[in-house]
Design a protein around this motif. Sequence first.
Motif, PDB file in Angstrom:
ATOM      1  N   MET A   1       0.999   4.356  -2.736  1.00 49.36           N
ATOM      2  CA  MET A   1       0.890   5.767  -2.343  1.00 49.36           C
ATOM      3  C   MET A   1       2.120   6.555  -2.775  1.00 49.36           C
ATOM      4  O   MET A   1       1.997   7.713  -3.196  1.00 49.36           O
ATOM      5  CB  MET A   1       0.666   5.892  -0.839  1.00 49.36           C
ATOM      6  CG  MET A   1      -0.708   5.404  -0.397  1.00 49.36           C
ATOM      7  SD  MET A   1      -2.085   6.199  -1.253  1.00 49.36           S
ATOM      8  CE  MET A   1      -1.880   7.893  -0.745  1.00 49.36           C
ATOM      9  N   THR A   2       3.298   5.955  -2.687  1.00 51.79           N
ATOM     10  CA  THR A   2       4.517   6.633  -3.127  1.00 51.79           C
ATOM     11  C   THR A   2       4.462   6.893  -4.629  1.00 51.79           C
ATOM     12  O   THR A   2       4.830   7.977  -5.095  1.00 51.79           O
ATOM     13  CB  THR A   2       5.766   5.817  -2.751  1.00 51.79           C
ATOM     14  OG1 THR A   2       5.835   5.704  -1.328  1.00 51.79           O
ATOM     15  CG2 THR A   2       7.041   6.469  -3.263  1.00 51.79           C
TER      16      THR A   2
ATOM     17  N   GLY B   1      -4.774   1.950  -7.139  1.00 61.13           N
ATOM     18  CA  GLY B   1      -4.908   3.348  -6.754  1.00 61.13           C
ATOM     19  C   GLY B   1      -5.049   4.217  -7.979  1.00 61.13           C
ATOM     20  O   GLY B   1      -4.533   3.891  -9.046  1.00 61.13           O
TER      21      GLY B   1
ATOM     22  N   ASP C   1       0.840  -1.202   0.000  1.00 64.92           N
ATOM     23  CA  ASP C   1       0.000   0.000   0.000  1.00 64.92           C
ATOM     24  C   ASP C   1       0.873   1.249   0.000  1.00 64.92           C
ATOM     25  O   ASP C   1       0.573   2.221  -0.695  1.00 64.92           O
ATOM     26  CB  ASP C   1      -0.917   0.019   1.223  1.00 64.92           C
ATOM     27  CG  ASP C   1      -1.946  -1.104   1.191  1.00 64.92           C
ATOM     28  OD1 ASP C   1      -2.257  -1.620   0.093  1.00 64.92           O
ATOM     29  OD2 ASP C   1      -2.447  -1.460   2.275  1.00 64.92           O
ATOM     30  N   GLU C   2       1.973   1.202   0.746  1.00 64.60           N
ATOM     31  CA  GLU C   2       2.890   2.343   0.789  1.00 64.60           C
ATOM     32  C   GLU C   2       3.538   2.576  -0.566  1.00 64.60           C
ATOM     33  O   GLU C   2       3.749   3.719  -0.973  1.00 64.60           O
ATOM     34  CB  GLU C   2       3.970   2.132   1.864  1.00 64.60           C
ATOM     35  CG  GLU C   2       3.440   2.127   3.277  1.00 64.60           C
ATOM     36  CD  GLU C   2       2.795   0.809   3.715  1.00 64.60           C
ATOM     37  OE1 GLU C   2       2.888  -0.213   2.971  1.00 64.60           O
ATOM     38  OE2 GLU C   2       2.172   0.797   4.783  1.00 64.60           O
TER      39      GLU C   2
ATOM     40  N   LEU D   1       1.759   7.282  -6.472  1.00 65.04           N
ATOM     41  CA  LEU D   1       0.776   8.345  -6.708  1.00 65.04           C
ATOM     42  C   LEU D   1       1.310   9.714  -6.313  1.00 65.04           C
ATOM     43  O   LEU D   1       1.226  10.671  -7.085  1.00 65.04           O
ATOM     44  CB  LEU D   1      -0.526   8.048  -5.959  1.00 65.04           C
ATOM     45  CG  LEU D   1      -1.386   6.914  -6.510  1.00 65.04           C
ATOM     46  CD1 LEU D   1      -2.537   6.615  -5.558  1.00 65.04           C
ATOM     47  CD2 LEU D   1      -1.913   7.239  -7.892  1.00 65.04           C
ATOM     48  N   THR D   2       1.861   9.830  -5.104  1.00 63.94           N
ATOM     49  CA  THR D   2       2.319  11.145  -4.639  1.00 63.94           C
ATOM     50  C   THR D   2       3.508  11.646  -5.453  1.00 63.94           C
ATOM     51  O   THR D   2       3.604  12.851  -5.727  1.00 63.94           O
ATOM     52  CB  THR D   2       2.652  11.145  -3.138  1.00 63.94           C
ATOM     53  OG1 THR D   2       3.632  10.147  -2.858  1.00 63.94           O
ATOM     54  CG2 THR D   2       1.409  10.887  -2.292  1.00 63.94           C
TER      55      THR D   2
END
Length: 139
Positions: free
Chosen positions: A16-17, A46, A12-13, A19-20
């Motif tokens: 998110m990395t 995501g 999940d991290e 995406l960000t």
Amino acid sequence: MSHILTSSVLSDEGVMTLLTSAISAANAMGQPQCIVIVDQSGVTLGSFRMRGSRFQSLKSALSKAQTAASIGAPSSSLPEHARVPLAIATHGGMTGLHGGLPIRVAGVLLGGIGVGSGSGEQDEQVALAALKAIGADLE
């Protein structure tokens, strides 16, 4: 144990990395983008649509990500002669547009990232920035 396989997946991290980092790269170039991350079977992990991006680009970003994950190569590498038949056969699930890259770490295909709403070159730059952020293999 020939009936069991081990595999690597994005955390999940990691999603998110990706995406960000893509959002940061898009902001730096001043081009709002739609970003989609899929696993190696094309399931969305995501997605994000930046304000000011084209809403239809969310669909093309998904197709780009799924194409890259499916073929293990950039979406733009689909042969020209196969682009329309594959798009029709997959109901738009595959595309030859620029902006879809495979997510590969240590040679293992984990999925795909698709970016859309800028030029093809901008889309690929944003996808590459995201891949660099997680230490993915760069082609």
